[in-house]
Structures are given as structure tokens and as C-alpha cells.
Design an enzyme around this catalytic site. Structure first.
Site, PDB file in Angstrom:
ATOM      1  N   PHE A  53       9.182   7.436   4.233  1.00  0.00           N
ATOM      2  CA  PHE A  53       8.186   6.579   4.866  1.00  0.00           C
ATOM      3  C   PHE A  53       8.619   5.138   4.661  1.00  0.00           C
ATOM      4  O   PHE A  53       8.547   4.604   3.552  1.00  0.00           O
ATOM      5  CB  PHE A  53       6.783   6.783   4.302  1.00  0.00           C
ATOM      6  CG  PHE A  53       5.777   5.918   5.024  1.00  0.00           C
ATOM      7  CD1 PHE A  53       5.263   6.310   6.247  1.00  0.00           C
ATOM      8  CD2 PHE A  53       5.389   4.696   4.509  1.00  0.00           C
ATOM      9  CE1 PHE A  53       4.370   5.496   6.945  1.00  0.00           C
ATOM     10  CE2 PHE A  53       4.500   3.874   5.188  1.00  0.00           C
ATOM     11  CZ  PHE A  53       3.988   4.273   6.409  1.00  0.00           C
ATOM     12  N   ASP A  83      14.435   0.894  -0.736  1.00  0.00           N
ATOM     13  CA  ASP A  83      13.092   0.521  -0.278  1.00  0.00           C
ATOM     14  C   ASP A  83      12.160   0.620  -1.486  1.00  0.00           C
ATOM     15  O   ASP A  83      11.664   1.695  -1.816  1.00  0.00           O
ATOM     16  CB  ASP A  83      12.643   1.440   0.850  1.00  0.00           C
ATOM     17  CG  ASP A  83      11.246   1.096   1.365  1.00  0.00           C
ATOM     18  OD1 ASP A  83      10.508   0.374   0.662  1.00  0.00           O
ATOM     19  OD2 ASP A  83      10.884   1.559   2.464  1.00  0.00           O
ATOM     20  N   LYS A  99       4.233  -5.305  -0.269  1.00  0.00           N
ATOM     21  CA  LYS A  99       2.977  -4.907  -0.896  1.00  0.00           C
ATOM     22  C   LYS A  99       2.592  -5.793  -2.073  1.00  0.00           C
ATOM     23  O   LYS A  99       1.974  -6.828  -1.891  1.00  0.00           O
ATOM     24  CB  LYS A  99       3.025  -3.427  -1.271  1.00  0.00           C
ATOM     25  CG  LYS A  99       3.093  -2.525  -0.033  1.00  0.00           C
ATOM     26  CD  LYS A  99       2.765  -1.102  -0.337  1.00  0.00           C
ATOM     27  CE  LYS A  99       2.928  -0.215   0.894  1.00  0.00           C
ATOM     28  NZ  LYS A  99       1.974  -0.517   1.973  1.00  0.00           N
TER      29      LYS A  99
END
Length: 404
Positions: free
Chosen positions: A145, A230, A259
Site C-alpha cells: 500500500f 516507504d 504522516k
């Protein structure tokens, strides 16, 4: 859908009425928050064990981050990258130092960071590695993801994210996550990068075998391929280290961050790499009006300074041990498996008992917020500011839900 809305509070119905249904949120309407707790419009408090998918690593409204935002709001919020502002150099210098890299490229969202990484890797492949024009490939993992842009969903294996959004962007090879042999076979002379999550969050906090990331690093070095990590969810203290890669003794060629970098206040993302990689970009080849804006830099610099103390990494390690010990004690009592690291856990509930969605709804009724994924799996990712007593409270509520 109408019947569901009739059973939900008026505030939930109002929120749904003029909103595209691209999310299926729990029926709670949050009005305020502080630390690890949120309060809904009716005054009921909930322990937040999702923390904005790790965007709230430092909790809601951390005093140092709120102060940095307030101070910057009184001075300057946006210039665009057409000019340099007085917060930019500190942010880039301090984040580069935290990452151990030469350069930083600020963006806004995690998906933008991933797109940036893809573009940089391809340009590096053509200009530095010498891959023939238009032939660059990137190897990715099943269950990944990395976001939901059209390019990113082109290499997703999640049909909910991918189906009906084609035609898909070419140039990606998908191999099983954690399978070093399959990865090795997929890398060839056209490969410019291997793009991986050190821990797959959306898939259910899946931790790869201990030799996997070191093997990826060795393979990329030997084959002259960029290793792109990531760390948008796994990074910035979540797993007990600044970056999840650290725990395997691995340093990637490129970090993708997001984030928690925005402190739960503004969207901030970044790509960090050395000059021979990020230096391939020249003016006009990539950019963002809001990327690296003054407000974002002021907040994110304070985030970097909080991480530089090591306090939050230690809290994640110590409290994570408590969380995982409590979760393991529930295996065979409604849980069939527990995965994760630090203050991050994926829990597989016995599907004969309930779905992950049902478990989250029942937890919500008991004042704990979590998120389901992939059927009977739920994720826990509380703020790193959570206390031992609050962890015990969350575990007690989970045990009660599983006991029925």
C-alpha cells in the site's frame, strides 16, 4: 445505505449526506482531542488506538507542535517554491541529518512522496545507470500500500484500490513480499529501483523475515538498483526506531516519509536521499505549490527535533513490549495471530467470532477506537504518548470484546 443511516446518530447522517462514500468510517463524530483521547459531539471520550494511521505519533495537539504552528500562523503561511522562506533551510537540514542523507525534497502527502520517488528513480535510471529510454522498471511487493493515485494503484494487488481505474501505468513488476528469491529473479538490467514497505501496514502490519531487508539491500547494491523504503507509516518512531529499516541494520538509498512528519496538524511528506540520487532533478522537472510551505516546515522541524531526543523511539519500544505481551496473551482467546513491532500491531481475530469491522464497532462501544483491514484483521497504532495504564485499558476492552 439508507437503512444504515437511519440507525446512526444525526451528526453521522449529516456528515454522510453530501460526502462521496470513499470511506466507511465508524459511526462516531469527533469534536475535540488531546493526547491519546478524543471526544465526540455528545461528550463521550474514546482512547484513540489508530492515531490517524500513524499521522498522530505524538498524540493530538502536542504542546510543542501546536506552539510551533501558532507562532508560524502569526508570521507567514505560504510563499510557493518561487521564493525561499525562513523556515525552509532548518527543516531540510535537520530532516536530512535525521535521515543521514544529503538532500530532502518536501511534498505534502504520502502518495506525492511515492510518486516523487518513482520519478526520481526513473530519471536516475536513465541518466546515471544508463537504462534505455522508456524501459525503466521498478520491482514492488504483493500486498503493498503506497497510496491511491492512478500510477500507484497500477501496481496494487488490492482489487478495491485497483479495479476499474485503468488503463494502468506500465513499468512495475510485482513479487511476493518477503520472498528474496522471487525478488532476485525479477531484477534485471532495466530495474532502476526496488520499492518496499519495511513493514506492510495496510496489509495487516506484516513483518518480513529477518533476513529479507538485509538481502534486499545487498541485492540492490550488487545490481546497481535503488532501494526505496516507504517509511510513511512505519517511520518516525512508530516501530521503536526512527525508521523501521534501522532495526534490521539497513540503510536504503531513499526514504519516503509522510504522516507523522506533519505532527497531525498539516500534511507534510518528504523524500530524502543523497545528492547522486535526488540531484538528478533540475528546476521545472518536479514541484508542488504547497510542498515545503512555511507552516508545514515550522511544524515538521519541531517533529524532527522531538525525534532527535530519542524519547519517542524509547517509548515505542518499551510500551510496545507491554502491548504485544498483552496481545499474545489473547491468542487462543479470540485472537489467532498477532504481528507487529513497537506500538504497531496487526491482530487476526477468529473469523468464527466476528469480522474486524464488528470488533472495531464493539471496541468503539467500549470507548476504544481502532481500524479493521482485510476481513478479520484489525490494526492498533496508538499515539507514542500513550501511557502504560492506557495500554492496559485498551487490552482489557479488547479482551472483553473477544469474550463476548
Amino acid at each position: 445505505m439508507i437503512e444504515d443511516m437511519l440507525r446512526t446518530p444525526a451528526a453521522v447522517q449529516d456528515a454522510e449526506r453530501h460526502t462521496a462514500h470513499n470511506y466507511h468510517p465508524l459511526p462516531v463524530v469527533i469534536a475535540s482531542a488531546e493526547g491519546a483521547w478524543v471526544t465526540d459531539v455528545d461528550g463521550r471520550r474514546y482512547l484513540d488506538c489508530l492515531a490517524g494511521y500513524s499521522a498522530l505519533n505524538f498524540g493530538h495537539r502536542h504542546p510543542a507542535l501546536i506552539a510551533a504552528a501558532h507562532a508560524q500562523l502569526d508570521k507567514l503561511t505560504l510563499t510557493s517554491r518561487a521564493f525561499i522562506h525562513d523556515q525552509f533551510a532548518d527543516f531540510c537540514r535537520e530532516l536530512a541529518a535525521l535521515c543521514g542523507k544529503d538532500l530532502v525534497l518536501p511534498m505534502n502527502t504520502g502518495a506525492e512522496a511515492v510518486e516523487t520517488g518513482i520519478k526520481v528513480a526513473r530519471k536516475w535510471g536513465y541518466q546515471v545507470k544508463g537504462v534505455p529510454a522508456g524501459q525503466a522498471t521498478i520491482v514492488v511487493a504483493e500486498g503493498n500500500f503506497h497510496g491511491r493515485t492512478t500510477t500507484i494503484v497500477s501496481f496494487s494487488t488490492d482489487e478495491d484500490a485497483r479495479a476499474d481505474f485503468g488503463p494502468y501505468t506500465p513499468g512495475f513488476k510485482i513479487v511476493p513480499y518477503g520472498d528474496l528469491t522471487a525478488l532476485t529473479e525479477a531484477v534485471d538490467e532495466t530495474t532502476v529501483a526496488v520499492l518496499l514497505e519495511p513493514i506492510q501496514g495496510e496489509q495487516g502490519v506484516v513483518v518480513p523475515p529477518t533476513d529479507y531487508l538485509p538481502g534486499v539491500r545487498q541485492l540492490c547494491t550488487e545490481r546497481n538498483v535503488l532501494f526505496i523504503a516507504d517509511e510513511i507509516q512505519s517511520g518516525l518512531g512508530r516501530t521503536g526506531a526512527t525508521f523501521a529499516c534501522e532495526q534490521e541494520g539497513v540503510v536504503p538509498d531513499m526514504y519516503l516519509l509522510g504522516k507523522a512528519l506533519g505532527g497531525g496538524i498539516v500534511p507534510v511528506s518528504a523524500v530524502a536521499a543523497d545528492a547522486e540520487v535526488l540531484g538528478v532533478l533540475q528546476p521545472g522537472q518536479h514541484g508542488s505549490t504547497f510542498g515545503g510551505n512555511p507552516l508545514a516546515c515550522a511544524v515538521a522541524t519541531e517533529v524532527v527535533r522531538l525525534l532527535a531526543t530519542g524519547e519517542f523511539q524509547r517509548r515505542s519500544t518499551e510500551l510496545g513490549e507491554r502491548l504485544h505481551a498483552g496481545l499474545r496473551a489473547l491468542i487462543g482467546k479470540g485472537l489467532v495471530a498477532v504481528r507487529g513491532r513497537g506500538l504497531w500491531a496487526g491482530l487476526d481475530i477468529d473469523p468464527a467470532l466476528m469480522s474486524g469491522r464488528e470488533a472495531c464497532e464493539r471496541l468503539m462501544e467500549r470507548g476504544v477506537l481502532a481500524k479493521d483491514t482485510h476481513g478479520s484483521t484489525i490494526r492498533l497504532a496508538p499515539p507514542l504518548t500513550i501511557t502504560a495504564e492506557e495500554i492496559d485499558h485498551a487490552l482489557a476492552q479488547l479482551a472483553a470484546v473477544l469474550a463476548g
